[in-house]
Design a protein around this motif. Sequence first.
Motif, PDB file in Angstrom:
ATOM      1  N   GLY A 143     -36.963  37.499  29.559  1.00 19.93           N
ATOM      2  CA  GLY A 143     -37.828  36.893  30.567  1.00 19.93           C
ATOM      3  C   GLY A 143     -37.047  36.304  31.733  1.00 19.93           C
ATOM      4  N   LYS A 144     -37.710  36.229  32.885  1.00 23.49           N
ATOM      5  CA  LYS A 144     -37.043  35.774  34.105  1.00 23.49           C
ATOM      6  C   LYS A 144     -37.170  34.262  34.323  1.00 23.49           C
ATOM      7  N   TYR A 199     -29.296  41.376  26.855  1.00 20.98           N
ATOM      8  CA  TYR A 199     -30.112  40.379  26.164  1.00 20.98           C
ATOM      9  C   TYR A 199     -30.259  40.713  24.680  1.00 20.98           C
ATOM     10  N   VAL A 200     -30.444  41.988  24.355  1.00 23.10           N
ATOM     11  CA  VAL A 200     -30.582  42.368  22.943  1.00 23.10           C
ATOM     12  C   VAL A 200     -29.251  42.158  22.214  1.00 23.10           C
ATOM     13  N   ALA A 201     -28.135  42.433  22.884  1.00 26.93           N
ATOM     14  CA  ALA A 201     -26.815  42.231  22.257  1.00 26.93           C
ATOM     15  C   ALA A 201     -26.574  40.749  21.985  1.00 26.93           C
ATOM     16  N   SER A 221     -29.729  33.551  30.677  1.00 25.56           N
ATOM     17  CA  SER A 221     -30.824  33.479  31.643  1.00 25.56           C
ATOM     18  C   SER A 221     -30.494  32.542  32.800  1.00 25.56           C
ATOM     19  N   GLU A 222     -29.890  31.395  32.484  1.00 24.14           N
ATOM     20  CA  GLU A 222     -29.516  30.434  33.534  1.00 24.14           C
ATOM     21  C   GLU A 222     -28.485  31.032  34.497  1.00 24.14           C
ATOM     22  N   ILE A 223     -27.489  31.728  33.930  1.00 22.88           N
ATOM     23  CA  ILE A 223     -26.468  32.353  34.770  1.00 22.88           C
ATOM     24  C   ILE A 223     -27.109  33.411  35.666  1.00 22.88           C
ATOM     25  N   GLU A 224     -28.007  34.183  35.086  1.00 26.44           N
ATOM     26  CA  GLU A 224     -28.675  35.238  35.853  1.00 26.44           C
ATOM     27  C   GLU A 224     -29.511  34.648  36.990  1.00 26.44           C
TER      28      GLU A 224
END
Length: 919
Positions: free
Chosen positions: A448-449, A529-531, A501-504
């Motif tokens: 999720g974004k 994300y899955v990894a 997510s925060e870094i992205e």
Amino acid sequence: MSLPRIPRQRAIVSRRDLSAAIDKVVADKGAVTGRQDIVDLLRQALQDGRKELLDRLLKKPGSGHESAHGHAFLIDQVIRVVHDHVIEDVYPAANRSKGERLALIAVGGYGRGEMSPFSDVDIAFVTPDKPTSWCEQVIEAILYYLWDLGLTVGHSSRSLTEMVRMAKEDLTIRTALLEGRFLWGDQGVYESASKRFWSEVVPGTESQFVSEKLAERDARHKRMGDSRYVVEPNVKDGKGGLRDLQTLYWIGKYVHRVKSAAELVDKGLFTAKEYRSFRRAEGFLLAVRAHLHTIAKRGEDRLTFDLQREVAARMNYADRPGKSAVERFMQFYFLQVKHVGHLTGVFLAHLEEETQSRSRISEFFSSFRATRTVGDYPVENDKIAAPSEDWFKEDPVRMLEVYAVAEREGLEVHPSTSRALRRDAALIDSAVRKNPRANELFLEVLAGKRDPETVLRWMNETGVFGRFLPDFAKVNAQMQFDMYHHYTVDEHTIRAIGLLSEIERGALRDDHPLASDMLPKIANRRVLYVAVLLHDIAKGRGGDHSVLGAEVARRVCPRLGLDEGETELVAWLVRYHLLMSATSFKRDLSDPKTIADFVAEVQSLERLRLLTVLTIVDIRAVGPGIWNSWKRQLIGDLYESSVERLRLGHKAHGREERIAAKKAAVAELLGDKAHLVEELDDRFDDAYWIAEPEDVIALNLPHYAAARRLEHALSIHTEFYPALGATLVTVIGTDHPGLFFRVAGAIHLAGGNIIDARIHTNRVGKAVDNFLVQDPMGKPFSEPQQLARLKKSIEDALLNKIDMVPSLAKRPLKQTRAEAFQIAPVILFDNDASNRFTVIEVNATDRPALLNRLTRAMFEQSLIINSAHITQYGERAVDTFYVTDLLGDKIVTQERLDKVEAALRDAIAAGEPGLAAAE
């Protein structure tokens, strides 16, 4: 409120027999002369009662409620005997006035009847009016008896009016009185106190009490680490601990005036099933706390590593394949606090809504606003709700949908919906898991974004996460019994996803510039994300979790909707998720073979980027303070070197250009001393220029030039190196084989730890050795006096002004937490990792002066150390050395390798008493 019935009460303490024994002493010696005999009788009764309760606990190690109520009963009886003795024998009053009345009220946890063996005894002494001198004498005499018995007594002495006034002003007093239980004395005074509390203190303050209790809870959680999954949890005050359960009861009792937690079911705040979960968690936590107290022989509420093993043994946990007894015990512990978390969330959210005050005007206008909906879901106060009670039963895939909508829209999940999700999670079966729509929704949440971390944590709390991904359920609440990992596996994984997510989103650019720049270039976003989700999925199964995790990835990824290429990429990332950190922290990055071997495994720029980001979030999510500027530098250096090799191919290409560029950068840093680069060029070979960062070289060259000009045989420099959060120690002098172990010992004597060392012997036989040093807390030495002490210690050691071995023996640095662990030493030799050196990797329990002992052993074995790379994983030290023999050759014969290994094992054993004794 009274205590539940205690089985075989007289086996714990017989008040009748104890009173009779005291009466006999009074008759024989008198109350004053016989006081010490009376104290001895009371102490023996207390001791015998505690022994009986301990025996019962050991026979039924999970009987938390029985133990807690038993200890409250024991204290009750002792206090009652003391009270009667004082008013009958010490301060008898034939005709007491109306003011000479005294009620003893048990308050707080004691009032609730939940006492651990060394809990405080909280008593309120209440009088009708201002205490008379007789009341004050009686109170004082009772307290002195209790103190003589070694009890920790929390006490107050107030009139009824004073009690009411102070309760209105102070939340702590109000909470304590809320659990007030008649202990002994004048029951009429107690009943007046209870009546006035409920009629004068409580009415109209319910909403305030709830909000203050929630604020108090949040502050306590923050103080305790703000996670219920810390690996040394506080059973009482930690998140999900006993205090959280008590908070539920306090609020329920204050708002709904219930007398027991069971009545919260009738009020609709718990279902019957949730109440059973409440009781089970409470009983388990009380049992754990009772064991903690009896083992520590004091009021210890923190499950530290050394106590975890003992409590697990007391509670009959046994080893299983892949999981030790202590890990199984702690997993059950964390499952219980997870239940507490769910109960707390649902219960308090309901109460927040109930007690939320809204003005008539806002209610009037709100009636004109239609309820907002997102798809099929109504939204109330930014909380998404299920449209009906049977919504998830009708279609279990909706359990994934509601979370996907919540993440996409930035909404909370309504408490009643969370309750329904927890209730219906068991409906997620293999058909739901195979459903393409369900898997698509799960991936929407995971990648999720907005805030996947929070939503995944909600999913985990309700059990939906583990039901949908059974492999994740296996690591749910699973701890690792070590000092390195701060959180359980599931919590670590969810935190890592949150960091990604925060870094992205660009929120951590200052902390992670490399990853922030890299993420927009990554083509396989959902693979990453899955990894991250699967990188630790196989922990606790026995065997290498990276290898086993790759197998899980190959099975799970196709179900999640990943194609064959994506699946293989995830499996590779899981299999090699530790490769980059191991290479960065345990290998010499200036050695071309290190980069060549790493790139041979990585093979492509996309895989390098994915692995780099995965490595960063994995390390950062381990716990506070684990990620630091030194690790950032090493990961960045390996990434840059690998990019260069991937783009340019064989090491010969670009090596000269790289060195030339570094020389130009150093010259720029040196400014008016730029001429030193050219002047000293014949002194330093290519390996030096590749190994050292530009800013370190810019420090080394002026130091070297000054030492040469002044003809100093030894030159030592210590300076704060802010870029890496460490202190740079440079030693320049005539090279000799014992240099390293003497410097290592001296740095330890000055209170420092070496985190990295690069040893250079230049073309004229001079040593230019750079050490990065931190204090035992992982902080740099930066104060002038600290730097001076460090320099003086090294100078004295190298000039033989101190006798190293006895000096080190006198300065053992206590590491009490590490003493709970015993790492079996592992020594590995690798002659393939470098073309020039034998690489020796030593794994051992981290102990003071370990590095000094290891390097001294290598010196005595005639080995020359070229570089050392020091890494701590909690209680485990992993030290890697690049060595040759005195002729500059690798160590290849088995006989020679065996001798070196034996010497290193002896060095390790010298610092570990248990090992030394065993050998």
